[in-house]
Design an enzyme around this catalytic site. Structure first.
Site, PDB file in Angstrom:
ATOM      1  N   ASP A  95     -13.512   1.131  -3.561  1.00 21.09           N
ATOM      2  CA  ASP A  95     -11.719   1.450  -3.521  1.00 21.09           C
ATOM      3  C   ASP A  95     -11.758   2.904  -1.891  1.00 21.09           C
ATOM      4  O   ASP A  95     -11.798   3.832  -2.611  1.00 21.09           O
ATOM      5  CB  ASP A  95     -12.123   2.023  -4.946  1.00 21.09           C
ATOM      6  CG  ASP A  95     -10.946   2.307  -5.402  1.00 21.09           C
ATOM      7  OD1 ASP A  95      -9.857   1.082  -5.703  1.00 21.09           O
ATOM      8  OD2 ASP A  95     -10.465   3.317  -5.642  1.00 21.09           O
ATOM      9  N   THR A 111      -5.210  -0.647  -2.255  1.00 21.73           N
ATOM     10  CA  THR A 111      -4.775   1.034  -1.174  1.00 21.73           C
ATOM     11  C   THR A 111      -6.384   0.843  -0.268  1.00 21.73           C
ATOM     12  O   THR A 111      -5.287   1.450   0.364  1.00 21.73           O
ATOM     13  CB  THR A 111      -5.625   2.575  -2.168  1.00 21.73           C
ATOM     14  OG1 THR A 111      -7.101   1.817  -2.536  1.00 21.73           O
ATOM     15  CG2 THR A 111      -5.357   2.544  -3.369  1.00 21.73           C
ATOM     16  N   THR A 112      -6.608   0.314   0.498  1.00 22.16           N
ATOM     17  CA  THR A 112      -7.069  -0.435   1.429  1.00 22.16           C
ATOM     18  C   THR A 112      -6.787  -0.946   2.334  1.00 22.16           C
ATOM     19  O   THR A 112      -6.118  -0.992   3.508  1.00 22.16           O
ATOM     20  CB  THR A 112      -8.900  -1.307   1.619  1.00 22.16           C
ATOM     21  OG1 THR A 112      -9.436  -0.530  -0.157  1.00 22.16           O
ATOM     22  CG2 THR A 112      -9.688  -1.441   2.599  1.00 22.16           C
ATOM     23  N   ASP A 118      -7.272  -1.099 -11.319  1.00 24.78           N
ATOM     24  CA  ASP A 118      -7.333  -2.008  -9.878  1.00 24.78           C
ATOM     25  C   ASP A 118      -6.601  -3.252 -11.130  1.00 24.78           C
ATOM     26  O   ASP A 118      -5.262  -3.599 -10.685  1.00 24.78           O
ATOM     27  CB  ASP A 118      -7.961  -2.326  -9.290  1.00 24.78           C
ATOM     28  CG  ASP A 118      -8.430  -1.897  -7.835  1.00 24.78           C
ATOM     29  OD1 ASP A 118      -7.790  -0.491  -8.580  1.00 24.78           O
ATOM     30  OD2 ASP A 118      -9.304  -1.861  -7.157  1.00 24.78           O
TER      31      ASP A 118
HETATM   32  P1  ADP Z   1      -7.683  -2.885  -1.891  1.00 21.39           P
HETATM   33  O1  ADP Z   1      -7.868  -1.806  -1.959  1.00 21.39           O
HETATM   34  O2  ADP Z   1      -6.591  -3.347  -0.960  1.00 21.39           O
HETATM   35  O3  ADP Z   1      -7.139  -3.924  -3.504  1.00 21.39           O
HETATM   36  P2  ADP Z   1      -9.485  -4.948  -1.615  1.00 21.39           P
HETATM   37  O4  ADP Z   1     -11.173  -5.046  -1.244  1.00 21.39           O
HETATM   38  O5  ADP Z   1      -9.722  -5.187  -3.644  1.00 21.39           O
HETATM   39  O6  ADP Z   1      -9.024  -3.321  -1.527  1.00 21.39           O
HETATM   40  O7  ADP Z   1      -9.564  -6.247  -1.414  1.00 21.39           O
HETATM   41  C1  ADP Z   1      -7.897  -6.769  -1.482  1.00 21.39           C
HETATM   42  C2  ADP Z   1      -8.033  -8.279  -0.626  1.00 21.39           C
HETATM   43  O8  ADP Z   1      -9.825  -9.185  -1.110  1.00 21.39           O
HETATM   44  C3  ADP Z   1      -7.056  -8.821  -0.923  1.00 21.39           C
HETATM   45  O9  ADP Z   1      -5.742  -9.035   0.505  1.00 21.39           O
HETATM   46  C4  ADP Z   1      -7.221 -10.042  -0.832  1.00 21.39           C
HETATM   47  O10 ADP Z   1      -6.221 -11.027  -1.298  1.00 21.39           O
HETATM   48  C5  ADP Z   1      -8.330 -10.483  -1.232  1.00 21.39           C
HETATM   49  N1  ADP Z   1      -9.217 -11.557  -1.907  1.00 21.39           N
HETATM   50  C6  ADP Z   1      -9.756 -10.794  -3.173  1.00 21.39           C
HETATM   51  N2  ADP Z   1     -10.083 -11.962  -3.797  1.00 21.39           N
HETATM   52  C7  ADP Z   1     -10.874 -13.019  -3.152  1.00 21.39           C
HETATM   53  C8  ADP Z   1     -10.738 -13.470  -3.188  1.00 21.39           C
HETATM   54  N3  ADP Z   1     -11.799 -14.510  -4.195  1.00 21.39           N
HETATM   55  N4  ADP Z   1     -11.029 -15.000  -1.690  1.00 21.39           N
HETATM   56  C9  ADP Z   1     -10.323 -13.907  -0.708  1.00 21.39           C
HETATM   57  N5  ADP Z   1      -9.990 -13.031  -1.097  1.00 21.39           N
HETATM   58  C10 ADP Z   1      -9.215 -12.370  -2.033  1.00 21.39           C
HETATM   59 MG    MG Z   2      -8.257  -4.514  -4.433  1.00 24.18          MG
END
Ligand code: ADP
Ligand code: MG
Length: 544
Positions: free
Chosen positions: A63, A96-97, A393
């Site tokens: 996270d 956040t990322t 989240d």
């Molecule tokens: P953040 O802290 O930004 O929420 P995450 O590690 O949760 O970072 O990643 C979010 C990203 O992963 C988003 O761009 C989302 O669209 C993408 N994402 C989530 N699930 C999937 C999936 N099953 N296939 C492709 N991309 C995905």
């Molecule tokens: Mg996320």
């Protein structure tokens, strides 16, 4: 007579100063370093980080905000990047990322332009135009979210939790997140739905498996009953919430009471005992059979309450008392004399349960609770801690999707489409701002590119395929990180609330712009712990 020019010192000794391009480069480098650190965690296939603090405590997380918070970053520009993550966390709870990575890439693209002698002020202006346009364009590529559309809400929760260490129980946790948000949903006078995330209390306790996590139709409090003779289970609980102590206050000044006769002492003690007994009587007379107080409970009062079969917990946190009030409908009572039957709340069951060697109080089967608890379980402390972040989240995303009422396609689909539209917008501009808007569009590509990289997919192939599909009008085409193919994310159910993107773009662009406008960094001399940097007229001794 020689006219020797004396150097003029306008800053105190020890002050560090960095100006012009070198200051810009240093700031950009620091910000990029932060973005680079969290970049590998983005997306379902992102890696985790293990952070060990100075006490040796370990946090394992994927996270963004958690990682940056634990890193204790010092550089001022890098700290601004951490701020982005924090704002994103407070406003949405997820993304956040994404926000930090985007800010880092905006700065990287700006650096290319600076190297081509585009003035940072021009870049800043172009970025501002692009960010404003992006907000408008996003409204055109999002979809409506209906609060009654459970499938969509579940998809949003699932997407939020993909790639966190909770994969095995993702379905169950998604159901819990959606149900929790729906329970505390509020409608204001103009029929606008809103969710206050404070009304969803996430409680975690190691032990059991993640599958044992549950949504409590009420509140779980990390407190046990104060007296062993109190009932473990109370059905049809009438609950009093107190903000007053069930003890006799010690006098603040040192008061002395002089007694000349032993009978007087006895009378004094009797009077004290009676006061305490009266407290228990008052509670019992109100009809309450369960009480929670923010303050303490005297041993004697505990004894009287237990004799009357009343369940009591003390020193309950203020936030818990407030949550209990919302869940049970009880009013918080500040003065015991005011206690009335109508102030009491209701719960079908109040129970003390032992979880992992500790007892907790479950206040459940509430009628229409406006605050609920989610109890997360998991094999170890680390597992429940990451489950909690995944749940935050999911709850944040479902809440944001409902309150704004809109969602976008994930897997980079939204970013690729937005970049395409921004490039078209750039074409309509003249002058050097055009370059900055193009650079902004370029920066958005970092999201799908990183999703590909982190999944071990060739980013160039992935981007080419994505862009081709978007050029053909497939606005929801995103990267399926499990197959490496560009597929329709809306069909796949990989969707995110619009607010993640609007907030990320806003804070990332604002921070990038702010950093670009800095051309002078003046840092005061660090206070030296050894006392060497002390002001001359200060005596050596205690540090402040
Ligand atoms: P953040 O802290 O930004 O929420 P995450 O590690 O949760 O970072 O990643 C979010 C990203 O992963 C988003 O761009 C989302 O669209 C993408 N994402 C989530 N699930 C999937 C999936 N099953 N296939 C492709 N991309 C995905
Ligand atoms: Mg996320």
């Amino acid at each position: 007579m020689t006219n020797q020019v004396q150097p003029i010192f306008i800053l105190p000794e020890g002050t560090l100063r960095n100006t012009g391009k070198s200051a810009q480069k240093a700031n950009i480098a620091a910000a990029k370093a932060v973005a680079e650190t969290v970049r590998t965690t983005l997306g379902p296939k992102g890696m985790d980080k293990m952070l060990v603090d100075s006490m040796g405590d370990v946090v394992i997380s994927n996270d963004g905000v958690t990682i940056l918070d634990e890193m204790e970053i010092e550089h001022p520009a890098a700290k601004m990047m951490v701020e982005i993550a924090k704002v994103q966390e407070d406003e949405v709870g997820d993304g956040t990322t994404t926000a930090v990575v985007l800010a880092g890439e905006l700065l990287k693209q700006a650096e290319f332009l600076i190297d081509k002698d585009v003035h940072p002020a021009v870049i800043a202006k172009g970025y501002k135009m692009a960010a404003e346009k992006a907000q408008l364009l996003l409204q055109g590529i999002c979809r409506k979210v209906d609060v009654k559309d459970r499938t969509t809400l579940l998809n949003i929760a699932r997407t939020a939790m993909t790639g966190k260490n909770v994969e095995l129980a993702r379905e169950k946790l998604a159901e819990i997140a959606v149900d929790a948000v729906l329970k505390v949903l509020e409608t204001n006078s103009s029929n606008i739905l809103s969710v206050d995330s404070d009304n969803i209390k996430i409680e975690k306790k190691e032990g059991g498996g993640i599958d044992d996590s549950e949504l409590i139709n009420g509140i779980v409090i990390d407190k046990e009953k104060v007296h062993s003779d109190m009932p473990k289970i109370t059905r049809d609980a009438k609950i009093a919430l107190l903000d007053c102590a069930l003890e006799i206050k010690e006098t603040e000044t040192d008061a002395k009471i002089q007694v000349d006769d032993p009978r007087q002492l006895q009378a004094f003690l009797d009077a004290e005992q009676k006061m305490l007994k009266d407290m228990a009587e008052k509670i019992s007379a109100s009809g309450a059979n369960v009480i929670f107080t923010q303050k303490g409970i005297d041993d004697l009062v505990q004894h009287y309450l237990a004799k009357k079969g009343i369940y009591a917990a003390r020193r309950v946190k203020k936030s818990d008392i407030e949550a209990l009030a919302k869940a049970t409908g009880a009013k918080i009572i500040a003065n015991l004399d005011d206690i009335k039957q109508t102030d009491l709340g209701f719960a079908g069951l109040v129970e003390e349960r032992k979880l992992h060697k500790e007892s907790m109080t479950f206040v459940q089967h509430c009628k229409n609770p406006k605050a609920v608890s989610i109890l997360l379980r998991g094999g170890t402390e680390h597992v429940v801690a990451e489950a909690e972040r995944a749940m935050t989240d999911a709850v944040g995303d479902v809440s944001a999707a409902i309150s704004v009422g809109k969602c976008v396609a994930g897997g980079g689909a939204c970013e690729v489409e937005l970049a395409k539209l921004l490039r078209a917008y750039a074409e309509t501009l003249s002058g050097r701002e055009q370059l900055a808007v193009q650079a902004f569009a370029e920066a958005l590509d970092i999201i799908p590119r990183t999703l590909a990289e982190n999944a071990g997919i060739d980013p160039i192939d992935a981007m080419t395929e994505l862009k081709a599909k978007h050029d053909q009008g497939e606005i929801y085409a995103g990267l399926d990180v499990f197959t490496g193919k560009a597929v329709d994310m809306a069909v796949k159910g990989i969707i995110e609330p619009l607010k993640i993107k609007t907030q990320a773009i806003q804070s990332a662009s604002e921070t990038a712009i702010m950093l670009l406008r800095i051309d002078d960094v003046i840092s005061a001399a660090k206070l030296d712990k050894s006392g060497a940097g002390r002001m001359p007229n200060m005596p050596p001794g205690d540090d402040y």
